[in-house]
Design an enzyme around this catalytic site. Sequence first.
Site, PDB file in Angstrom:
ATOM      1  CB  CYS A  27      -0.976  -0.018   1.170  1.00 54.63           C
ATOM      2  SG  CYS A  27      -0.176  -0.031   2.786  1.00 54.63           S
TER       3      CYS A  27
ATOM      4  CG  HIS B 168      -3.758   5.645   5.749  1.00 56.76           C
ATOM      5  ND1 HIS B 168      -4.733   4.788   6.203  1.00 56.76           N
ATOM      6  CD2 HIS B 168      -2.881   4.866   5.049  1.00 56.76           C
ATOM      7  CE1 HIS B 168      -4.451   3.562   5.820  1.00 56.76           C
ATOM      8  NE2 HIS B 168      -3.330   3.578   5.108  1.00 56.76           N
TER       9      HIS B 168
END
Length: 648
Positions: free
Chosen positions: A26, A568
């Site tokens: 990620c 995030h």
Amino acid sequence: MEYKAFNETLLNKIGGKENISGLTHCMTRMRFKLKDESKAKTDEIKQMAGVVTVVQSGGQYQVVVGNHVADVYKEFVQVAGIQTDDSSEMEEDKPKGVLNNFIDIVSSIFTPIISVLMASGMIKGLLALLTAFSLLDKTSGIYLILNATGDGLFYFFPIFLGYTAAKKFGGKPFLGMAIGAALVYPTIVTANSGAGESLLTLFQGTAIESPIYVTFFGIPVILMSYTSSVIPIIAATYMASKVEGFFERIIPRAIRSFFVAFLTLLVTVPLTFLVIGPLTTWVGLIIGQGLSTAYEFSPIIAGTLIGGFWQIFIMFGLHWGFIPIALNNYATLGFDVVVMAGLATPLAMAGVTLAIFFKTKDRKLKEISLPAFLSAVFGITEPALYGVTLPRKKAFYATSVATAIAGGIMGIFKTRVYINGGTGIFAIPRFINPETGIDNSVIGFVVAIASAFVLGFVFTYFYAYSTKDDQSNVNEKLDEQLEEEEQVNGELGQNVMYNLATPISGDIVPLSEVEDNAFSIGLLGKGIAIMPSEGKVFAPADGSVTTLFPTHHAIGITTTDGIEVLIHVGMDTVNLDGRHFSPKVKQGDIVKKGQLLLEFDKEGIQKEGYSVITPVIISNTNQYLDILETSNKEMTQVGDEDFITVIA
């Protein structure tokens, strides 16, 4: 390999290749699925140079390495010798809308071969230059070999495009190549040459009159010239991907590997010769002749409009739409007038950036503008566009005006471009007429790019740029004062503070309370977390989108002051594979403070068992003296409050 030693050590400590059952990555971490996590030497991995920490969560063994994770991941896959799902790679978002889909398809097909396409064109341009000045004879061995080098790609272009198009459409690349090879097969080319007697003539007396030399089960085959063609192979490969998918579904797995390819070629190639090839060739010919007619009707207006808007086309990726048209025109008409006017853009940008280099007092801008100028001269415009002209609107407009005038000049000379090839000053050989040599096309282009360079410089130096336009050193007197203090005291005497606005409304949560050690103990940088009250993320400052992960759960912004902000959304939401997320920007976009970046379905994420707590961190924390978070408990107004203060 930059990370080879690191990855070899990590592979050993994680239990070896045989302990890995899956691997993705990620924004900051490599996400392993291990057969036995107890075999991994977690404490030793945490102590490795280059590892931020290890997080074991959600059935994944997550090794946090930072923002360069994509590079580490790619080399780890090679070192370990493992196969991974291509979806784990960082890819651009799937575009929405007909135009965006078209641009995406064209760019995906042509990008892998654009460098060799330009190289081949430059070789052909060099040969045209040498023969125009009688420095090389067309019968010499040197000419024959170099001509084969430059012309080979163009002659067999359908084979190359068959490969890249098949990859884009999800088919087997070698099937696409096989279809392309059939289109340029020597026997087919010879049959189409008209050497033999035609069996009959279709559409006699019309613009698409077609002599028939061969039939297929009694059906007349309209043979076209497919060497150097573009549109037919792309359409045929798209058709093949659908045919292949159909046979994949209905043929038993035991015999699928042989029969799918066999039946796909058996269906697609005849259909291409009978229907797809002629229709797409006629469409391409009509488009080319239509554009050529429009240009001949008013070449000055056409050149001015295309030239004036060319850098805007580049910004939005629309210039990709002109590439297949131009290549098709080379193949059918022998020349092109579509991309021609845009070829003056690099020299206009060179003039603009050189003017800014001479005029600015901003040391950082000087460092950017000089290499941007040199790149633009040789045809690479991105450093000048995104680093110099676009952030300064007047300079951007000056480039457009200079290119528009250059396009009009080419229109006056009725300039034509005859081959694909280099840009900037390397584009000059592209305008040499292969039949007559140097004519008005070359003269027109040289005059146009010289004018673009001079006008870009003059417009910018005297009208379009002021030192007040730059904000990196807002107060020049303060800058001079700080330099004096550095000389006298040997240290910087004053701090600079940058305020970031609230990107998400909601309750403030200290980063230490986030249930992920990578965030909670500040290993990825200092910052703050928010429990969102609504599913919208806004830009905290002016800047650019430097990272947008394919699953859209995280976005990275680099502000105009160089601050790297990572937002995030949620914990482990990468596992949602993009569900509940809707990005409003794409990677590389320039954004303004308060601009909507991303929407997400907060309730949908929570229903799937994931937390929506959203850390907002400064990734390059170590470059600053301190990061101060807001003292508020709740942020109700996006964009207004001082959310994070960065002290430099």
